[in-house]
Design an enzyme around this catalytic site. Sequence first.
Site, short mmCIF file in Angstrom:
data_model
loop_
_atom_site.label_atom_id
_atom_site.label_comp_id
_atom_site.label_asym_id
_atom_site.label_seq_id
_atom_site.Cartn_x
_atom_site.Cartn_y
_atom_site.Cartn_z
N LYS A 92 -2.81 5.90 -4.56
CA LYS A 92 -3.99 6.75 -4.33
C LYS A 92 -3.89 8.10 -5.04
CE LYS A 92 -3.91 4.60 0.22
NZ LYS A 92 -2.58 4.52 0.81
N ASP A 129 0.85 -1.20 0.00
CA ASP A 129 0.00 0.00 0.00
C ASP A 129 0.88 1.24 0.00
OD1 ASP A 129 -2.86 1.15 0.61
OD2 ASP A 129 -1.47 2.25 1.89
N HIS A 161 -7.94 9.15 -2.40
CA HIS A 161 -7.32 9.09 -1.07
C HIS A 161 -8.19 9.73 0.01
CE1 HIS A 161 -3.10 9.15 1.02
NE2 HIS A 161 -4.05 8.88 1.88
N TYR A 201 2.71 9.88 0.01
CA TYR A 201 3.76 9.36 0.91
C TYR A 201 5.17 9.64 0.39
CZ TYR A 201 -0.18 6.50 2.65
OH TYR A 201 -1.39 6.06 3.12
P1 NAP Z 1 0.06 1.01 11.86
O1 NAP Z 1 0.33 0.08 10.75
O2 NAP Z 1 -1.09 0.77 12.76
O3 NAP Z 1 1.34 1.15 12.79
C1 NAP Z 1 2.62 1.31 12.27
C2 NAP Z 1 3.56 1.56 13.45
O4 NAP Z 1 3.53 0.41 14.32
C3 NAP Z 1 5.00 1.79 13.08
O5 NAP Z 1 5.47 2.81 13.93
C4 NAP Z 1 5.68 0.46 13.37
O6 NAP Z 1 7.01 0.69 13.80
C5 NAP Z 1 4.85 -0.10 14.49
N1 NAP Z 1 4.71 -1.57 14.42
C6 NAP Z 1 4.51 -2.33 13.31
N2 NAP Z 1 4.35 -3.62 13.62
C7 NAP Z 1 4.43 -3.70 14.96
C8 NAP Z 1 4.34 -4.78 15.88
N3 NAP Z 1 4.11 -6.04 15.47
N4 NAP Z 1 4.48 -4.50 17.20
C9 NAP Z 1 4.71 -3.23 17.61
N5 NAP Z 1 4.81 -2.17 16.80
C10 NAP Z 1 4.66 -2.40 15.47
O7 NAP Z 1 -0.11 2.50 11.32
P2 NAP Z 1 -0.02 3.30 9.95
O8 NAP Z 1 1.33 3.24 9.37
O9 NAP Z 1 -0.62 4.62 10.25
O10 NAP Z 1 -1.05 2.55 9.00
C11 NAP Z 1 -0.67 1.48 8.15
C12 NAP Z 1 -0.67 1.89 6.69
O11 NAP Z 1 -1.96 2.33 6.29
C13 NAP Z 1 0.22 3.09 6.37
O12 NAP Z 1 1.59 2.80 6.41
C14 NAP Z 1 -0.33 3.47 5.03
O13 NAP Z 1 0.15 2.60 4.03
C15 NAP Z 1 -1.83 3.30 5.26
N6 NAP Z 1 -2.53 4.54 5.70
C16 NAP Z 1 -3.51 5.05 4.89
C17 NAP Z 1 -4.15 6.22 5.25
C18 NAP Z 1 -5.21 6.79 4.36
O14 NAP Z 1 -5.57 7.97 4.53
N7 NAP Z 1 -5.75 6.03 3.44
C19 NAP Z 1 -3.82 6.89 6.45
C20 NAP Z 1 -2.85 6.33 7.25
C21 NAP Z 1 -2.23 5.15 6.89
P3 NAP Z 1 8.25 -0.02 13.03
O15 NAP Z 1 8.24 0.48 11.63
O16 NAP Z 1 9.44 0.45 13.81
O17 NAP Z 1 8.01 -1.50 13.15
#
Ligand code: NAP
Length: 332
Positions: free
Chosen positions: A77, A44, A110, A49
């Site tokens: 997106k 994704d 998006h 980004y």
């Molecule tokens: P997330 O996936 O909930 O959390 C990512 C964070 O958690 C990172 O800081 C990562 O650190 C840590 N992490 C990952 N696996 C872990 C585990 N098993 N145990 C503990 N910590 C862990 O949050 P997100 O990045 O906001 O969301 C995921 C994806 O969704 C994004 O990367 C993006 O691709 C997409 N997104 C889309 C939108 C939208 O508007 N459509 C908005 C936000 C996000 P490390 O990297 O150090 O492991």
Amino acid sequence: MIKRSKLFKDFQMPIIGLGTWQATDEIIANAIQTALSVGYRHIDTAFNYNNETVIGDTLKKWFDQGHKREELFITTKLPHIGNRPCDVSKFLNLSLEKLKLDYIDLYLIHIPFGFYYDNTTLTPAIDENGYYVLDKETDHLAVWETLEKEVARGRIRFLGLSNFNETQIKNVFNNAKEIKPAVLQIELHAYLQQVNLRNLCEELGIVVTAYSPLGSPGAKEHFVNKYKYSPETFPDLLGLQIVKEISSKYNKSLGQILLKHLIQQGIVIIPKSGNANRIKENFDIFDFELSIDDINELNKLDRGEEGRIFNFLFWKGVENHPQYPFKLPEKN
Ligand code: NAP
């Protein structure tokens, strides 16, 4: 009678993808290599980004090793600055060029609102008072019709929406001429379980993807540093007692429990990690099942709208856009 997406019967989307928001190029390149080597086939990203180039370079190396394009499911997106029919092909071209791909598997609008942008930097225009310059003419149906033409040209396989509310989803679904939305990508985790939107998507045959499935622990630092948010406003789902108890019971990590809670309910997840061990851990969740009682315990964590992290209010003035999708937090 509900009309499903005419492409829906062919729709295949891996239930776990790698999220890529917020990581340096070097970390992303390594993360993608690790992810592909442990079996992820879904990535994704987004124009916003600023990482499509490094992802494209890394994917090219993987294809050069003999892998086929059809093995992967790539989501990107249309940014909010390109949320108008005349800009769709420009931003799609940019994503295709950077990703070095001929087509995108899933292209999402998006965010439902639109901003004007600086043509040189391709970043949002901001006025002298720090307010983002809103394009209040955002027309979802006109954008959608243009996207449908890109599907017909073979540059996109499936179309979807992200951060749209119920009214906005129904508007696109009911009025789309050729193609219904295949996917809705929304913030979804233990504190914001999105039961209403999930029910709507079930009824309409739309696949739900959860972003920030771990509660986005990395967002805290970003929002506190960049937008001066208070650190207390961020959830710590990985620190919750009930998650710890369930984790010990199944001998699985806290992250694995939070992620399993979602995939076991048929929700696609895109956890982001730049750490090789956590990338593997987040994918290694197919060898156990949570009991109904434990699912119910985790369901009780839902805080509804109060659990939302991404309300986009960090973009000054965005709430004045007619397509701002969320209920505003009550002022004290
Ligand atoms: P997330 O996936 O909930 O959390 C990512 C964070 O958690 C990172 O800081 C990562 O650190 C840590 N992490 C990952 N696996 C872990 C585990 N098993 N145990 C503990 N910590 C862990 O949050 P997100 O990045 O906001 O969301 C995921 C994806 O969704 C994004 O990367 C993006 O691709 C997409 N997104 C889309 C939108 C939208 O508007 N459509 C908005 C936000 C996000 P490390 O990297 O150090 O492991």
